[in-house]
Design an enzyme around this catalytic site. Structure first.
Site, PDB file in Angstrom:
ATOM      1  N   GLU A   1      13.224  67.978 -89.553  1.00 13.62           N
ATOM      2  CA  GLU A   1      12.059  67.112 -89.736  1.00 13.62           C
ATOM      3  C   GLU A   1      10.792  67.880 -90.109  1.00 13.62           C
ATOM      4  O   GLU A   1      10.050  67.475 -90.984  1.00 13.62           O
ATOM      5  CB  GLU A   1      11.786  66.310 -88.450  1.00 13.62           C
ATOM      6  CG  GLU A   1      12.742  65.166 -88.238  1.00 13.62           C
ATOM      7  CD  GLU A   1      12.511  64.012 -89.196  1.00 13.62           C
ATOM      8  OE1 GLU A   1      11.510  64.029 -89.948  1.00 13.62           O
ATOM      9  OE2 GLU A   1      13.344  63.087 -89.208  1.00 13.62           O
ATOM     10  N   SER A   2      10.509  68.952 -89.363  1.00 13.05           N
ATOM     11  CA  SER A   2       9.190  69.585 -89.458  1.00 13.05           C
ATOM     12  C   SER A   2       9.270  71.095 -89.556  1.00 13.05           C
ATOM     13  O   SER A   2       8.235  71.757 -89.592  1.00 13.05           O
ATOM     14  CB  SER A   2       8.379  69.236 -88.206  1.00 13.05           C
ATOM     15  OG  SER A   2       9.035  69.759 -87.049  1.00 13.05           O
TER      16      SER A   2
END
Length: 190
Positions: free
Chosen positions: A71-72
């Site tokens: 995700e990040s």
């Protein structure tokens, strides 16, 4: 020490291990840039012990600790064009639904403790929603449960299998699940 965390992580892996060209392709992508994963592992150090412990307490699959990799890249201030923020990349609506407060001074999506609780609540909810099928739950974390449910129903009507690998989902989601499983495989066999 930090090695203990990775061992706990590996010991708690529970997701299926399908043979899939999509996973193999993602493994090549990650192993082709070892520096990238080393940087992500380094960035995860302040957060991983907490996240792993929370996952262990709740008896969830340890693969979920790798969701922030996808995700990040474990950047707490990551912000996407879709207005998703934080390690777990919550969009505003989902953040609000799972109790993350946001105002001028504070964004719960960037609060590791609050956001981790919300993410694990969301995963537990999705897993129940999809009758214990973790791959569908993870796909829904990316695409929303409505999108995945519609794809499942479409296949049911056609008499086709309703597991993740047979669904017609957005391209981003079709890449998301293999990417997570690829990260898991790289962590398992560094």
């Amino acid at each position: 020490g930090p090695d203990g965390i990775w061992r706990t992580l590996r010991d708690g892996f529970r997701l299926p291990e399908p043979e899939s060209p999509a996973i193999a392709e993602q493994i090549d992508h990650y192993t082709g840039d070892p520096q990238y994963l080393a940087r992500v592992a380094e960035r995860s150090r302040p957060y991983l012990p907490y996240i792993v412990e929370r996952i262990r307490q709740r008896g969830l699959p340890m693969e979920l600790a790798l969701i922030p990799v996808v995700e990040s890249a474990y950047k707490p201030f990551a912000y996407s064009h879709g207005h998703a923020a934080g390690l777990w990349q919550f969009v505003p609506g989902t953040a609000k639904h799972f109790g993350l407060r946001r105002d001028w001074w504070y964004d719960g999506r960037r609060d590791t403790v609050a956001a981790t609780k919300a993410a694990l609540d969301y995963f537990a909810y999705l897993n129940e929603f999809f009758d214990g099928d973790w791959l569908l739950a993870i796909a829904a974390y990316n695409a929303g449960e409505g999108t995945v449910q519609r794809a499942v129903r479409r296949n049911e009507r056609r008499g086709e299998p309703t597991d993740f690998w047979h669904l017609d989902l957005p391209a981003q989601t079709e890449a998301y699940v293999p990417r997570l499983l690829a990260v898991r495989d790289v962590v398992r066999h560094p």
